[in-house]
Design an enzyme around this catalytic site. Structure first.
Site, PDB file in Angstrom:
ATOM      1  N   ASP A   1     -10.214   3.205   1.908  1.00 14.68           N
ATOM      2  CA  ASP A   1     -10.431   2.715   3.280  1.00 14.68           C
ATOM      3  C   ASP A   1     -11.149   3.756   4.140  1.00 14.68           C
ATOM      4  O   ASP A   1     -11.963   3.401   5.007  1.00 14.68           O
ATOM      5  CB  ASP A   1      -9.099   2.352   3.945  1.00 14.68           C
ATOM      6  CG  ASP A   1      -8.545   1.026   3.430  1.00 14.68           C
ATOM      7  OD1 ASP A   1      -9.336   0.195   2.950  1.00 14.68           O
ATOM      8  OD2 ASP A   1      -7.315   0.833   3.498  1.00 14.68           O
TER       9      ASP A   1
ATOM     10  N   LYS B   1       0.803  -1.223   0.000  1.00 17.25           N
ATOM     11  CA  LYS B   1       0.000   0.000   0.000  1.00 17.25           C
ATOM     12  C   LYS B   1       0.845   1.287   0.000  1.00 17.25           C
ATOM     13  O   LYS B   1       0.409   2.299  -0.524  1.00 17.25           O
ATOM     14  CB  LYS B   1      -0.933   0.021   1.213  1.00 17.25           C
ATOM     15  CG  LYS B   1      -2.112  -0.928   1.104  1.00 17.25           C
ATOM     16  CD  LYS B   1      -3.044  -0.732   2.285  1.00 17.25           C
ATOM     17  CE  LYS B   1      -4.254  -1.626   2.202  1.00 17.25           C
ATOM     18  NZ  LYS B   1      -5.264  -1.273   3.210  1.00 17.25           N
TER      19      LYS B   1
ATOM     20  N   GLY C   1      -4.557   2.241  18.584  1.00 16.10           N
ATOM     21  CA  GLY C   1      -3.704   1.721  17.516  1.00 16.10           C
ATOM     22  C   GLY C   1      -3.246   2.823  16.590  1.00 16.10           C
ATOM     23  O   GLY C   1      -3.977   3.800  16.351  1.00 16.10           O
TER      24      GLY C   1
HETATM   25  P1  NAP Z   1      -0.374  -2.706  11.713  1.00 13.91           P
HETATM   26  O1  NAP Z   1       0.010  -1.582  10.823  1.00 13.91           O
HETATM   27  O2  NAP Z   1       0.553  -3.860  11.894  1.00 13.91           O
HETATM   28  O3  NAP Z   1      -0.707  -2.077  13.181  1.00 13.91           O
HETATM   29  C1  NAP Z   1      -0.988  -2.921  14.272  1.00 13.91           C
HETATM   30  C2  NAP Z   1      -1.425  -2.085  15.467  1.00 13.91           C
HETATM   31  O4  NAP Z   1      -1.779  -2.993  16.525  1.00 13.91           O
HETATM   32  C3  NAP Z   1      -0.329  -1.173  16.024  1.00 13.91           C
HETATM   33  O5  NAP Z   1      -0.907  -0.003  16.530  1.00 13.91           O
HETATM   34  C4  NAP Z   1       0.263  -2.033  17.142  1.00 13.91           C
HETATM   35  O6  NAP Z   1       0.872  -1.291  18.166  1.00 13.91           O
HETATM   36  C5  NAP Z   1      -1.003  -2.677  17.682  1.00 13.91           C
HETATM   37  N1  NAP Z   1      -0.695  -3.895  18.423  1.00 13.91           N
HETATM   38  C6  NAP Z   1      -0.276  -5.087  17.926  1.00 13.91           C
HETATM   39  N2  NAP Z   1      -0.077  -5.969  18.927  1.00 13.91           N
HETATM   40  C7  NAP Z   1      -0.353  -5.305  20.089  1.00 13.91           C
HETATM   41  C8  NAP Z   1      -0.336  -5.675  21.459  1.00 13.91           C
HETATM   42  N3  NAP Z   1       0.029  -6.902  21.853  1.00 13.91           N
HETATM   43  N4  NAP Z   1      -0.699  -4.745  22.384  1.00 13.91           N
HETATM   44  C9  NAP Z   1      -1.070  -3.493  21.996  1.00 13.91           C
HETATM   45  N5  NAP Z   1      -1.105  -3.086  20.711  1.00 13.91           N
HETATM   46  C10 NAP Z   1      -0.754  -3.987  19.767  1.00 13.91           C
HETATM   47  O7  NAP Z   1      -1.764  -3.367  11.250  1.00 13.91           O
HETATM   48  P2  NAP Z   1      -2.967  -2.669  10.460  1.00 13.91           P
HETATM   49  O8  NAP Z   1      -2.777  -2.878   9.004  1.00 13.91           O
HETATM   50  O9  NAP Z   1      -3.152  -1.285  10.969  1.00 13.91           O
HETATM   51  O10 NAP Z   1      -4.195  -3.608  10.895  1.00 13.91           O
HETATM   52  C11 NAP Z   1      -4.671  -3.618  12.222  1.00 13.91           C
HETATM   53  C12 NAP Z   1      -5.930  -4.458  12.322  1.00 13.91           C
HETATM   54  O11 NAP Z   1      -6.954  -3.896  11.499  1.00 13.91           O
HETATM   55  C13 NAP Z   1      -5.768  -5.904  11.838  1.00 13.91           C
HETATM   56  O12 NAP Z   1      -6.469  -6.733  12.719  1.00 13.91           O
HETATM   57  C14 NAP Z   1      -6.416  -5.910  10.476  1.00 13.91           C
HETATM   58  O13 NAP Z   1      -6.972  -7.170  10.143  1.00 13.91           O
HETATM   59  C15 NAP Z   1      -7.518  -4.893  10.655  1.00 13.91           C
HETATM   60  N6  NAP Z   1      -7.916  -4.229   9.392  1.00 13.91           N
HETATM   61  C16 NAP Z   1      -9.227  -4.274   9.018  1.00 13.91           C
HETATM   62  C17 NAP Z   1      -9.632  -3.644   7.860  1.00 13.91           C
HETATM   63  C18 NAP Z   1     -11.076  -3.695   7.435  1.00 13.91           C
HETATM   64  O14 NAP Z   1     -11.387  -3.395   6.269  1.00 13.91           O
HETATM   65  N7  NAP Z   1     -11.989  -4.033   8.316  1.00 13.91           N
HETATM   66  C19 NAP Z   1      -8.709  -2.938   7.084  1.00 13.91           C
HETATM   67  C20 NAP Z   1      -7.365  -2.904   7.506  1.00 13.91           C
HETATM   68  C21 NAP Z   1      -6.979  -3.555   8.670  1.00 13.91           C
HETATM   69  P3  NAP Z   1       2.460  -0.958  18.101  1.00 13.91           P
HETATM   70  O15 NAP Z   1       2.589   0.256  17.243  1.00 13.91           O
HETATM   71  O16 NAP Z   1       2.813  -0.728  19.518  1.00 13.91           O
HETATM   72  O17 NAP Z   1       3.134  -2.166  17.521  1.00 13.91           O
END
Ligand code: NAP
Length: 280
Positions: free
Chosen positions: A108, A71, A134
């Protein structure tokens, strides 16, 4: 039989991508609207992204979706980035224009806002403070979307405080970073709580947060869609909140992308939702 010229081809480029629900979503609409075309999986490794994007035109693609990990990298490969996508800092939709140039969009933000409106048609971003948990890739689109819709106070909590501070500094008001340890206190007076962390996802630990301070009329949204009912949403429903799952965002982000390529703004029907729910 229709000619090749009128066959519309689109897909989703990612790595890994086999798990993507996008072919099922777009394929459903292609059939529903009786269109001549298809939407395919495009497994592309990061080192081949440039070749793959440049090859879209020659292969006759109308465009494609981009997913993890492409992306951000794809932004430098297109001729034009839509201003909203530039602000978000990522593109999830690529369009091959009539003149052969490539344009990048991010749908998005639209998908997220629409998922809230589907759950509560009179929802307003300025109804009260918002807490966003997050600060990863998905949070960027949601923060920009909420700010653009007029949110006045966005409290951003992230486990790694530097990431929340960096995002608050980049986007500016109304976003401010709040320590992760203060996430329960941040809910004071909020009209919306959003989880954009991966906590609560299948195979991950649940999100731990007390909802005691969250006003009962607040909306609680979790963008995770596997499972649909995360522990956060179950706890919110038990307190009487309207709870919004992540499937609405996933389905709605696909709508403007489909329109770009196929020329039809598709409807989100209960039938499509059931179809995709069955794959989760
Ligand atoms: P990402 O860029 O990897 O970000 C992950 C986030 O989760 C970060 O803020 C991270 O905090 C936090 N995190 C991970 N493990 C943690 C823990 N043990 N304790 C506290 N915080 C934690 O991922 P992303 O692409 O943003 O996606 C995040 C979620 O959204 C996923 O579950 C994904 O499936 C979902 N999503 C859904 C859609 C939809 O269309 N519904 C679209 C995109 C994503 P740190 O910065 O501290 O690591």
């Amino acid at each position: 039989m229709a000619s090749d010229k009128h066959y519309t081809l689109a897909g989703v480029m990612g790595w890994p991508v086999a798990h993507s629900r996008s072919p099922a979503i777009h394929g459903h609409w292609i059939r529903q609207y009786g269109l001549h075309g298809s939407y395919v999986l495009l497994p592309v490794q990061p080192e081949h992204l440039g070749d793959a994007v440049r090859g879209l035109r020659a292969l006759g693609f109308a465009g494609c979706n981009l997913t993890i990990p492409h992306k951000v990298a794809a932004m430098s490969l297109v001729d034009r980035v839509d201003p909203l996508a530039a602000r978000i800092g990522a593109i999830n939709t690529l369009v091959v224009e009539k003149d052969g140039t490539l344009a990048g969009y991010n749908t998005d933000a639209y998908g997220y806002i629409q998922s809230l409106l589907d759950a509560q048609p009179d929802w307003r971003a300025d109804a009260g403070p918002v807490t966003v948990l997050g600060a990863g890739g998905a949070a960027r689109a949601i923060l920009v979307a909420l700010a653009e819709r007029g949110a006045k106070d966005i409290r951003l909590c992230n486990r790694s405080p530097d990431k929340a501070q960096a995002l608050a500094a980049e986007f500016g008001a109304p976003i401010r970073a709040i320590p992760w340890e203060q996430r329960a206190e941040a809910l004071d007076g909020c009209a919306l709580l959003v989880n954009t962390t991966s906590l609560g996802m299948k195979g991950q630990a649940p999100l731990e947060i007390s909802l005691d301070r969250l006003p009962r009329q607040a909306l609680v949204s979790d963008i995770i869609y596997v499972p649909l009912e995360t522990p956060l949403l179950a706890a919110a429903r038990a307190r009487g909140h309207v709870a919004v799952d992540g499937l609405g965002m996933l389905l709605n982000q696909a709508r403007p992308a489909f329109e770009h390529w196929f020329g039809v703004r598709p409807e989100l029907t209960p039938e499509l939702r059931r179809l995709i729910e069955a794959t989760l």
